[in-house]
Design an enzyme around this catalytic site. Structure first.
Site, PDB file in Angstrom:
ATOM      1  N   GLU A  24      20.806 -38.266 -34.313  1.00 41.76           N
ATOM      2  CA  GLU A  24      21.597 -37.152 -33.779  1.00 41.76           C
ATOM      3  C   GLU A  24      22.522 -37.620 -32.667  1.00 41.76           C
ATOM      4  O   GLU A  24      23.662 -37.163 -32.538  1.00 41.76           O
ATOM      5  CB  GLU A  24      20.667 -36.047 -33.279  1.00 41.76           C
TER       6      GLU A  24
ATOM      7  N   LYS B 129       6.409 -31.628 -34.394  1.00 37.74           N
ATOM      8  CA  LYS B 129       7.780 -32.107 -34.576  1.00 37.74           C
ATOM      9  C   LYS B 129       7.941 -33.603 -34.343  1.00 37.74           C
ATOM     10  O   LYS B 129       7.343 -34.168 -33.433  1.00 37.74           O
ATOM     11  CB  LYS B 129       8.748 -31.377 -33.617  1.00 37.74           C
TER      12      LYS B 129
ATOM     13  N   HIS C 166      28.879 -32.540 -52.485  1.00 35.28           N
ATOM     14  CA  HIS C 166      28.695 -31.177 -51.964  1.00 35.28           C
ATOM     15  C   HIS C 166      27.248 -30.946 -51.518  1.00 35.28           C
ATOM     16  O   HIS C 166      26.779 -29.813 -51.511  1.00 35.28           O
ATOM     17  CB  HIS C 166      29.086 -30.112 -52.997  1.00 35.28           C
TER      18      HIS C 166
ATOM     19  N   SER D   3       8.783 -32.767 -29.737  1.00 40.21           N
ATOM     20  CA  SER D   3       9.173 -31.502 -29.114  1.00 40.21           C
ATOM     21  C   SER D   3       8.173 -31.187 -28.007  1.00 40.21           C
ATOM     22  O   SER D   3       6.979 -31.438 -28.146  1.00 40.21           O
ATOM     23  CB  SER D   3       9.149 -30.385 -30.160  1.00 40.21           C
TER      24      SER D   3
END
Ligand code: ARG
Length: 466
Positions: free
Chosen positions: A299, A292, A159, A286
């Site tokens: 991804e 970043k 979880h 970024s």
């Protein structure tokens, strides 16, 4: 003058196909990649035609020479593909016939329906081997991380909440299991592909005295003893697209696995976790926020798994409800298959590359895994060993966890007197369970994350992956 395409089937037509129809119906833009398999099929087929006396040895040799020349031209990028000729099969046959007059006999006892089925079966056998090797490389990259940092302990999660401690190696070996099943699946698909369709013709075989087993042997459609494997029903052979679905399924399931691995890496690399650092070479920055470093390769692995599932569903939907046997709809079976192949190959490489550059923050992992709450289950086991029924033990530990929360103390720092008040099962030695090393050593059974098992699994993977 008749359009080129009518050269093969134009006998009963009085008008040429519309330009729009040519563009609409061509497949050569995507099936030209089957050329090497198509040519191998034609060589085997013409060898068989000579074997049964339909071609002379001289005609066969001329055809073979011509096919080699066409293949060389294609490989050199000099072949001119034409949409007038619809697909890879007719492009090659026409080019061949221009060079070798005897090639006009090549399509004897053959249809594009059994021809394309053959090309695709050869493609699948090849593709499964390539993908399996690429997945193997990804597995090796994972094993290398286990070899380097596998002794690090991290929390395992359920979880996405901290559950129990595991060696990083144990977590990584879970990935190896997933990927090993993927390789096994590709091996099954390759085996299912290993039946020769040639001789099924368009739907009902041929009246000519061909030798299907001969062709099958030529193309390597044989069992482990070298006996030819030919498909057993001509109608099923040209209508069946199960293999396409099985292949796309194997890709999609690998996609699910790589996506879950990628998701773990994304989470672990976040500042909140900081278990790992991803390689700069597989991340991007970024354009706005200078600080970043984004986990783009992971991804995209996650994103591409959606695409692999989409391809699978395209094939399911394409095949359902089609009457037997071949229907032109089936030409649409190739783009999703090729896309699944290309993307799976790319993703396996990217997964390997990303994993190979991982850096493990050992100190941070050690800090996090020191959370004594991770061993609450061990405390219940401690009570069980002292004859407390597990349901009661679970409750008794829950009460201690609550006490720790109330007193704002780490679980292992509670006063023994307070703990003993909670349940008579607790002895003076109740806190021994919080020794992480001891806790891990006690997980001895097969498949468990104890150090002896991890060592055993490490040896197993080393052997399996070569
Ligand atoms: N390009 C076709 C395909 O991929 C080859 C088979 C064509 N057969 C036919 N009867 N038109 O499906």
């Amino acid at each position: 003058m008749a359009k080129q395409s009518q050269a093969t089937w134009g006998g009963r037509f009085s008008a040429d196909p519309a330009e729009l129809m040519l563009q609409f119906s061509e497949s050569v833009s995507f099936d030209r990649r089957l050329a090497p398999f198509d040519i191998a099929g034609s060589k085997a087929h013409s060898a068989m035609l000579a074997h049964v006396g339909i071609l002379t040895a001289r005609e066969r040799d001329a055809i073979h020479e011509g096919l080699d020349a066409v293949l060389a031209e294609i490989a050199a990028g000099k072949f001119i593909w034409s949409i007038q000729l619809e697909d890879v099969h007719m492009n090659i046959e026409q080019a061949l016939t221009k060079r070798v007059p005897a090639a006009a006999k090549l399509h004897t006892a053959r249809s594009r329906n059994d021809q394309v089925a053959t090309d695709m079966r050869l493609f699948f056998k090849h593709a499964c081997t390539v993908l399996s090797e690429k997945i193997l490389s990804a597995q090796k990259a994972i094993l290398a991380v286990a070899a380097h940092d596998g002794d690090v302990l991290i929390p395992g999660y359920t979880h996405l909440q901290r559950a129990q401690p595991v060696f990083l190696a144990h977590h990584l070996f879970a990935y190896l299991e997933m990927l090993e099943r993927d390789r096994a699946r590709f091996a099954v698909v390759a085996d299912h592909a290993n039946w020769c369709p040639l001789g099924s013709g368009a739907i009902a075989g041929t009246t000519l005295p061909i030798d299907r087993e001969f062709t099958a042997k030529q193309l390597g459609f044989v069992d482990s003893k070298g006996r030819p494997r030919v498909t057993q029903n001509s109608m099923d052979t040209v209508a069946d697209r199960d293999l396409f679905i099985e292949f796309a399924n194997a890709c999609a399931l690998f996609g699910v696995h790589m996506s879950r691995i990628a998701e773990d890496l994304i989470i672990w690399s976040s500042v909140e976790f900081k278990f790992i650092d991803l390689p700069d070479t597989f991340c991007t920055g970024s354009s706005l926020m200078p600080q970043k470093k984004n986990p783009d390769s992971c991804e995209l692995l996650r994103g591409k798994s959606a695409r692999l599932q989409g391809n699978l569903y395209t094939l399911f939907t394409l095949s359902k409800g089609l009457p037997l046997t071949y229907n032109r709809d089936l030409q649409e079976d190739k783009p999703p298959v090729f896309d699944s192949y290309d993307q799976t190959a790319l993703c396996a490489d990217v997964l390997a590359g990303t994993v190979a550059g991982l850096k493990i923050f050992r100190k941070r992992c050690a800090e996090v895994v020191a959370d004594p709450a991770l061993l609450a289950t061990d405390l219940a086991d401690y009570l069980v060993a002292r004859r407390v029924p597990f349901r009661d033990a679970h409750h008794a530990v829950g009460a201690v966890v609550k006490l720790a929360e109330t007193l704002k103390l780490p679980l292992d720092q509670l006063p023994t007197a307070e703990v003993k008040k909670v349940h008579p099962g607790y002895g003076d030695d109740w806190a021994v369970v919080f020794d992480l090393k001891r806790a891990m050593a006690m997980r001895r059974g097969t498949g468990m994350p104890g150090p002896a098992q991890v060592k055993k699994q490490f040896a197993r993977w080393r052997k399996l992956l070569g």
